[in-house]
Design an enzyme around this catalytic site. Structure first.
Site, PDB file in Angstrom:
ATOM      1  N   HIS A 285      -2.377  -1.265  -7.169  1.00 36.70           N
ATOM      2  CA  HIS A 285      -1.184  -1.510  -6.752  1.00 36.70           C
ATOM      3  C   HIS A 285      -1.119  -3.184  -6.983  1.00 36.70           C
ATOM      4  CE1 HIS A 285       1.842  -2.796  -3.637  1.00 36.70           C
ATOM      5  NE2 HIS A 285       1.991  -1.596  -3.597  1.00 36.70           N
TER       6      HIS A 285
ATOM      7  N   ASP B   8      -9.039  -0.734  -1.226  1.00 42.71           N
ATOM      8  CA  ASP B   8      -7.823  -0.699  -1.010  1.00 42.71           C
ATOM      9  C   ASP B   8      -7.324   0.869  -0.650  1.00 42.71           C
ATOM     10  OD1 ASP B   8      -5.050  -0.171  -0.840  1.00 42.71           O
ATOM     11  OD2 ASP B   8      -4.449  -1.212  -2.804  1.00 42.71           O
TER      12      ASP B   8
ATOM     13  N   GLN C  16      -3.540   4.260   0.709  1.00 44.49           N
ATOM     14  CA  GLN C  16      -3.028   5.388   0.341  1.00 44.49           C
ATOM     15  C   GLN C  16      -4.155   6.736   1.091  1.00 44.49           C
ATOM     16  OE1 GLN C  16      -0.038   6.241  -0.291  1.00 44.49           O
ATOM     17  NE2 GLN C  16       0.829   4.389  -0.876  1.00 44.49           N
TER      18      GLN C  16
ATOM     19  N   LYS D  95       2.019   3.191   6.900  1.00 38.43           N
ATOM     20  CA  LYS D  95       1.767   4.287   5.915  1.00 38.43           C
ATOM     21  C   LYS D  95       1.178   5.350   6.561  1.00 38.43           C
ATOM     22  CE  LYS D  95       1.510   1.473   1.806  1.00 38.43           C
ATOM     23  NZ  LYS D  95       2.744   1.808   1.112  1.00 38.43           N
TER      24      LYS D  95
ATOM     25  N   CYS E 128       5.320  -0.553  -7.723  1.00 42.29           N
ATOM     26  CA  CYS E 128       4.525  -1.882  -7.795  1.00 42.29           C
ATOM     27  C   CYS E 128       3.047  -1.673  -8.462  1.00 42.29           C
ATOM     28  CB  CYS E 128       3.890  -2.170  -6.401  1.00 42.29           C
ATOM     29  SG  CYS E 128       5.558  -2.621  -5.334  1.00 42.29           S
TER      30      CYS E 128
HETATM   31  N1  7TS Z   1      -2.295  -0.729  -1.873  1.00 42.24           N
HETATM   32  C1  7TS Z   1      -1.667   0.534  -2.086  1.00 42.24           C
HETATM   33  C2  7TS Z   1      -2.499   1.613  -2.837  1.00 42.24           C
HETATM   34  C3  7TS Z   1      -0.264   0.949  -1.995  1.00 42.24           C
HETATM   35  O1  7TS Z   1      -0.054   2.098  -2.161  1.00 42.24           O
HETATM   36  C4  7TS Z   1       0.397  -0.254  -1.158  1.00 42.24           C
HETATM   37  C5  7TS Z   1       1.831   0.030  -0.975  1.00 42.24           C
HETATM   38  C6  7TS Z   1      -0.025  -1.350  -0.927  1.00 42.24           C
HETATM   39  C7  7TS Z   1      -1.218  -1.678  -1.323  1.00 42.24           C
HETATM   40  C8  7TS Z   1       0.513  -2.274  -0.156  1.00 42.24           C
HETATM   41  O2  7TS Z   1       0.817  -2.199   1.205  1.00 42.24           O
HETATM   42  P1  7TS Z   1       1.550  -3.237   2.120  1.00 42.24           P
HETATM   43  O3  7TS Z   1       1.938  -2.213   3.254  1.00 42.24           O
HETATM   44  O4  7TS Z   1       0.641  -4.388   2.378  1.00 42.24           O
HETATM   45  O5  7TS Z   1       2.936  -3.197   1.112  1.00 42.24           O
HETATM   46  N2  7TS Z   1       2.404   0.843  -1.576  1.00 42.24           N
HETATM   47  C9  7TS Z   1       4.031   1.258  -1.705  1.00 42.24           C
HETATM   48  C10 7TS Z   1       4.296   2.378  -2.704  1.00 42.24           C
HETATM   49  O6  7TS Z   1       3.694   3.257  -3.164  1.00 42.24           O
HETATM   50  N3  7TS Z   1       5.724   2.426  -2.404  1.00 42.24           N
HETATM   51  O7  7TS Z   1       6.076   1.465  -1.615  1.00 42.24           O
HETATM   52  C11 7TS Z   1       5.071   0.755  -1.251  1.00 42.24           C
END
Ligand code: 7TS
Length: 405
Positions: free
Chosen positions: A119, A196, A199, A222, A360
């Protein structure tokens, strides 16, 4: 039996939205159960004092709830409370490591090993860091089926590799990467590992002792929790040795006009008034997940995933990206001759929310040769009925748009 009918009753959004509402974008962010909303509102309406400083009843209650949440997070991933830092989200957690551990420890010529399926939030912090330190970025490629190509580890893991930062579960392919193998390869060359887990933590048991990673990052929103709160887990000895990230109140032990000493971990990394309500909400989300049981959730999602893969594959002209054996309940796809944004718009007309875009992960899109994909992702409140509705709506769109022949 997984009682999805009753689970849906815990999510007030279903009563607010039309009856045909189907939410298939939990990889972006999840819906919130009433208990999480109540926990956030409860802080603001009953004991909205600042933490760690107030010697009066509601201040002590706020501190107890905030620190209690840290304890719940720690238990959830089998860590010690001191190794849990509250951040704004996964993005901030990764940046924290990039700005503190990495800038202190990396020098020109050192290698940062990532993958091609990261990501943006696990790519850009390292690009910025490499530009400043002179470190070199390397990326493990992915195969056509959305799995990592680990066939030539010596090409990627070398004596120059100082940091390996890798996605646990892909937000595009759903692939669950062989994280323990990767960590072993990293440790064999003396590198540090950041996972990371944005997910994975919401959907499968993650045990940081068993995984033995150095750092792990994930987001509250999430996993049924509020936005604005995430977590960085770090091994205590690493956290102790790292310089602070942000400076300000609460992260100090002593301050004089020209220099200061730092608070112990984790508070050294939590400058200023923290995201109190959000952290408390995350604790409530963990309670909710535990009440159902993460293993049960995982099993149910796998059932939904298999059902969805089977049904979606029957749709003429559909192309599903990723075919890993070990994967989470997220399906990226395109339909011949229909732009995913158009498809998402048509599905929205039927009350179905999917994501369409680059997720992303522009380097993945580039390698796949597409500008965007559609993506359906599942969680506790989804049902097989949702899958049927999704497939029917895609087929209806194909007919209308004259898509696949
Ligand atoms: N890493 C992964 C694997 C992600 O899927 C996301 C967000 C992030 C980092 C960033 O997370 P945040 O909470 O700091 O924004 N993924 C997504 C997505 O797949 N669609 O919208 C956000």
């Amino acid at each position: 039996m997984f009682d999805v009918k009753n689970i849906r009753k815990d999510f007030p959004i279903f009563a607010e939205q039309p009856d045909n509402f189907v939410y298939l974008d939990s990889s972006a962010t999840t819906l919130k159960p009433q208990s999480v909303i109540d926990a956030v509102a409860g802080y603001y309406s009953k004991y909205s004092a600042n933490v760690h400083r107030s010697i009066y009843t509601i201040g002590e209650q706020a501190t107890a709830e905030y620190e209690g949440s840290r304890g719940k997070v720690a238990k959830f991933i089998n860590a010690d409370s001191h190794s849990i830092i509250f951040t704004k989200g996964t993005t901030e957690a990764i940046n924290l490591v990039a700005y503190t551990w990495a800038r202190k420890n990396l020098k020109a010529g050192d290698e940062i090993l990532l993958t091609e399926m990261e990501h943006h939030s696990n790519l850009i912090p390292w690009q910025l860091c490499a530009q400043e330190t002179g470190a070199i970025l390397k990326h493990i490629p992915f195969n056509e089926d959305g799995t990592l190509d680990l066939s030539e580890p010596e090409k990627w893991f070398t004596h120059k590799t100082k940091l390996v930062a890798v996605i646990h579960q892909s937000n595009v392919f759903g692939t669950v990467n062989p994280i323990k193998d990767i960590i072993k390869m990293a440790y064999d060359v003396g590198a540090i590992v950041l996972v990371d887990a944005a997910q994975s933590v919401p959907h499968q048991t993650v045990d940081v002792q068993d995984m033995d990673c150095d750092f792990l990052a994930f987001s509250g929103h999430k996993m049924l929790g509020p936005t604005g709160v995430g977590v960085l887990y770090g091994k205590p000895e690493l956290l102790e040795a790292m310089p602070p990230f942000l400076g300000g109140g609460e992260m100090i032990r002593t301050v004089s006009l020209n220099d200061s000493t730092w608070n112990g971990i984790p508070w050294k990394f939590e400058a200023g008034t923290p995201n109190i309500a959000q952290a408390i909400g995350l604790g409530a989300a963990i309670d909710y997940i535990n009440k159902i049981g993460l293993e049960k959730i995982h099993e149910y999602e796998q059932e939904l995933l298999n059902y969805a893969l089977e049904k979606m594959q029957e749709i003429p002209g559909i192309n599903i990206y990723g075919a890993a054996q070990k994967r989470g309940a997220v399906i990226s796809f395109n339909v011949e001759n229909i732009h995913p944004h158009d498809l998402a718009q048509f599905l929205d007309n039927d009350g179905i929310a999917i994501r369409a875009g680059h997720h992303c992960a522009q380097p993945i899109m580039k390698k796949l040769g597409v500008s965007a994909t559609g993506r359906a992702s599942f969680y506790v409140y989804n049902s097989k009925e949702d899958v049927v509705r999704l497939c029917e709506s895609i087929e209806k769109t194909i007919k209308f748009m004259g898509g696949s022949k």
